[in-house]
Enzyme design. Structure first.
Site, PDB file in Angstrom:
ATOM      1  N   ARG A  59     -51.222 -45.315   7.200  1.00 20.05           N
ATOM      2  CA  ARG A  59     -52.019 -44.800   8.329  1.00 20.05           C
ATOM      3  C   ARG A  59     -51.200 -44.804   9.620  1.00 20.05           C
ATOM      4  O   ARG A  59     -51.426 -43.999  10.503  1.00 20.05           O
ATOM      5  CB  ARG A  59     -53.312 -45.608   8.503  1.00 20.05           C
ATOM      6  CG  ARG A  59     -54.088 -45.281   9.785  1.00 20.05           C
ATOM      7  CD  ARG A  59     -55.589 -45.535   9.701  1.00 20.05           C
ATOM      8  NE  ARG A  59     -55.904 -46.824   9.128  1.00 20.05           N
ATOM      9  CZ  ARG A  59     -55.714 -48.007   9.740  1.00 20.05           C
ATOM     10  NH1 ARG A  59     -55.223 -48.067  10.951  1.00 20.05           N
ATOM     11  NH2 ARG A  59     -56.032 -49.132   9.127  1.00 20.05           N
ATOM     12  N   TYR A 112     -59.614 -22.354  22.427  1.00 21.00           N
ATOM     13  CA  TYR A 112     -60.020 -22.281  21.016  1.00 21.00           C
ATOM     14  C   TYR A 112     -61.480 -22.774  20.871  1.00 21.00           C
ATOM     15  O   TYR A 112     -61.891 -23.704  21.567  1.00 21.00           O
ATOM     16  CB  TYR A 112     -59.066 -23.171  20.210  1.00 21.00           C
ATOM     17  CG  TYR A 112     -59.366 -23.234  18.756  1.00 21.00           C
ATOM     18  CD1 TYR A 112     -59.133 -22.156  17.912  1.00 21.00           C
ATOM     19  CD2 TYR A 112     -59.891 -24.401  18.193  1.00 21.00           C
ATOM     20  CE1 TYR A 112     -59.408 -22.220  16.566  1.00 21.00           C
ATOM     21  CE2 TYR A 112     -60.166 -24.475  16.833  1.00 21.00           C
ATOM     22  CZ  TYR A 112     -59.927 -23.378  16.026  1.00 21.00           C
ATOM     23  OH  TYR A 112     -60.193 -23.447  14.693  1.00 21.00           O
ATOM     24  N   ASP A 184     -51.945 -26.228  24.863  1.00 22.25           N
ATOM     25  CA  ASP A 184     -52.036 -25.870  23.449  1.00 22.25           C
ATOM     26  C   ASP A 184     -51.118 -24.667  23.241  1.00 22.25           C
ATOM     27  O   ASP A 184     -51.391 -23.573  23.736  1.00 22.25           O
ATOM     28  CB  ASP A 184     -53.491 -25.528  23.091  1.00 22.25           C
ATOM     29  CG  ASP A 184     -53.676 -25.173  21.607  1.00 22.25           C
ATOM     30  OD1 ASP A 184     -52.708 -24.723  20.966  1.00 22.25           O
ATOM     31  OD2 ASP A 184     -54.800 -25.332  21.096  1.00 22.25           O
ATOM     32  N   LYS A 209     -51.228 -23.434  11.618  1.00 27.47           N
ATOM     33  CA  LYS A 209     -51.034 -22.002  11.868  1.00 27.47           C
ATOM     34  C   LYS A 209     -49.563 -21.622  11.705  1.00 27.47           C
ATOM     35  O   LYS A 209     -49.073 -21.562  10.610  1.00 27.47           O
ATOM     36  CB  LYS A 209     -51.575 -21.649  13.254  1.00 27.47           C
ATOM     37  CG  LYS A 209     -52.964 -22.237  13.558  1.00 27.47           C
ATOM     38  CD  LYS A 209     -54.051 -21.661  12.692  1.00 27.47           C
ATOM     39  CE  LYS A 209     -55.381 -22.386  12.845  1.00 27.47           C
ATOM     40  NZ  LYS A 209     -55.849 -22.542  14.209  1.00 27.47           N
TER      41      LYS A 209
HETATM   42  C1  LIG Z   1     -56.704 -23.347  14.827  1.00 32.76           C
HETATM   43  C2  LIG Z   1     -56.486 -23.783  16.217  1.00 32.76           C
HETATM   44  C3  LIG Z   1     -56.780 -25.088  16.616  1.00 32.76           C
HETATM   45  C4  LIG Z   1     -57.372 -26.103  15.661  1.00 32.76           C
HETATM   46  O1  LIG Z   1     -56.499 -26.421  14.621  1.00 32.76           O
HETATM   47  P1  LIG Z   1     -56.998 -26.938  13.172  1.00 32.76           P
HETATM   48  O2  LIG Z   1     -55.703 -27.230  12.485  1.00 32.76           O
HETATM   49  O3  LIG Z   1     -57.784 -25.845  12.558  1.00 32.76           O
HETATM   50  O4  LIG Z   1     -57.819 -28.144  13.419  1.00 32.76           O
HETATM   51  C5  LIG Z   1     -56.527 -25.429  17.930  1.00 32.76           C
HETATM   52  N1  LIG Z   1     -56.031 -24.538  18.813  1.00 32.76           N
HETATM   53  C6  LIG Z   1     -55.742 -23.270  18.467  1.00 32.76           C
HETATM   54  C7  LIG Z   1     -55.211 -22.332  19.496  1.00 32.76           C
HETATM   55  C8  LIG Z   1     -55.959 -22.843  17.168  1.00 32.76           C
HETATM   56  O5  LIG Z   1     -55.686 -21.583  16.826  1.00 32.76           O
END
Ligand SMILES: *Cc1c(COP(=O)(O)O)cnc(C)c1O
Length: 399
Positions: A59, A112, A184, A209
């Site tokens: 963890r 998001y 982000d 992503k």
């Molecule tokens: C998909 C996404 C998230 C969240 O990510 P997960 O891996 O699905 O939890 C956060 N910010 C952006 C811009 C995203 O496209």
């Protein structure tokens, strides 16, 4: 060669791996062991208190996961990185590390969908004040930040209308106000945009992503100064949103081709955006690489290429979307993005499914908006695919 001189594509292939290789293997091993044993009680103690390098329990740390963190850290130009089970875990754990009741956070309306839910649903019930500004309205963000806040939270380009915020300008106002500036960078990717170099304190990715790139592993990561990342790591090791070692391996493997994928995706998005602009059935094309984009100049200043994400609105709204999308041969109709395959979906079903139609309208998201995550296919085939799909829909509209 000094680290600064090595180009990002070479780093994507080599960075962060060497110290984790064992038995002469050229690839980082997947270490699935939950615990690590010690015969020497003093050594065990030194590792446990952090005096000596090593691992204790899954963890907290894991060698495969650390190799992933090291690669991201080097690509983003940060001092340290720590990882999470998902992108949302990275975001929520980072916010929870620094926010306490009575604090204030300033952000934008177009984050998001999940992030927006944290701002509108979860933070207010912990007595944290949230101010969401019009995305792209730099004067409003500056005025709100100047009133005082703990965190300025940005995302650029945004989901799904790819709006752009000037990171350098906002990082300056954030710092002047004593706020932590968090970006982000999921859509930007470390290949096209480096928020830390533009003055941000922390950069976050949904590694699910573009970093992973193959839509087969979930993960998140945050990167910045050692001091900040250690605090976030401590919150995460206790609260437990740890990245799985197998996911870390898939991320590492995916990141070796990150620069090639992102380059191709960016080129495809640019060409597809220009093609879509020529179609009569298309009402609006949203892509920061187009000169018609309201903040194209800012995007040009802070991004190397404009990324693989674009969106467009069609005449006829939801009905047209319903007819058009199933006709595409080379596209997954799915909620994911950043994968090697082109992925399409209505914003109302994907990024902003949590919102009501009224909320979407207020955010400037038409019900007929289609988000496209460009894959790495040959662009001629993608354009031909859209062309045949449009032809079907247009002939159906005529009868
Ligand atoms: C998909 C996404 C998230 C969240 O990510 P997960 O891996 O699905 O939890 C956060 N910010 C952006 C811009 C995203 O496209």
């Amino acid at each position: 060669m000094t680290n600064e001189k090595i180009k990002v594509g070479t780093k994507a292939v080599w960075a962060g791996e060497k110290e984790y290789l064992v038995h002469g293997a050229t690839q980082v091993p997947v270490v699935l062991s939950v615990a690590y044993g010690y015969d020497d009680m003093d050594e065990w103690y030194d590792v446990a208190i952090g005096k000596k390098k090593g691992h204790i329990y899954g963890r907290n740390t894991n060698p495969t996961v650390q190799a992933f963190e090291d690669k991201v850290k080097i690509l983003e130009g940060g001092e340290a990185a720590t990882s999470f089970s998902t992108g949302m875990a990275a975001i929520s754990n980072t916010l929870s590390t620094f926010l306490v009741p009575g604090d204030r956070i300033v952000s934008i309306k177009d984050t998001y969908g999940g992030t927006n839910k944290i701002f509108t649903e979860f933070l207010p019930r912990q007595q944290i004040k949230v101010t969401l500004c019009e995305t792209g309205n730099h004067e409003q963000i500056e005025a709100e930040v100047a009133k005082g806040c703990t965190i300025l939270y940005l995302e650029t380009p945004t989901n799904p209308t790819v709006k752009i915020t000037d990171i350098e300008r906002m990082a300056k106002v954030g710092r002047d106000a004593g706020a932590l500036v968090i970006v982000d960078n999921t859509f930007g990717t470390p290949i096209n945009q480096n928020p830390l170099a533009l003055g941000a304190d922390l950069v976050i990715h949904s590694a699910t992503k573009f970093l992973g790139g193959h839509a087969d592993a979930l993960g998140g990561v945050v990167c910045g100064s050692k001091e900040l990342v250690e605090k976030i790591y401590h919150f995460r090791e206790i609260n437990g949103a740890t990245m799985d070692p197998m996911a870390a391996y898939l991320m590492l493997r995916g990141m070796k081709t990150l620069h090639l994928r992102v380059r191709q995706q960016s080129e495809n998005a640019m060409a597809l955006a220009k093609y879509l602009q020529t179609k009569e059935i298309v009402e609006g094309v949203y892509y920061p690489g187009l000169e018609t984009h309201p903040n194209h100049d800012i995007a040009k200043k802070q991004m190397k290429q404009f990324g693989g994400m674009l969106s467009f609105a069609v005449k006829g709204g939801v009905d047209t979307v319903r007819d058009l999308l199933p006709k595409l041969q080379f596209a997954n109709r799915a909620a994911n993005l950043g994968a090697v395959e082109t992925t399409v979906g209505p914003a109302r079903t994907t990024s902003h499914v949590e919102c009501t139609p009224e909320e979407r309208a207020a955010m400037g998201i038409p019900e007929g908006l289609i988000r496209i995550s460009c894959g790495i296919e040959e662009i001629e085939d993608i354009i031909a695919d859209f062309e045949q799909a449009f032809n079907h829909v247009e002939s159906a509209l005529k009868v």
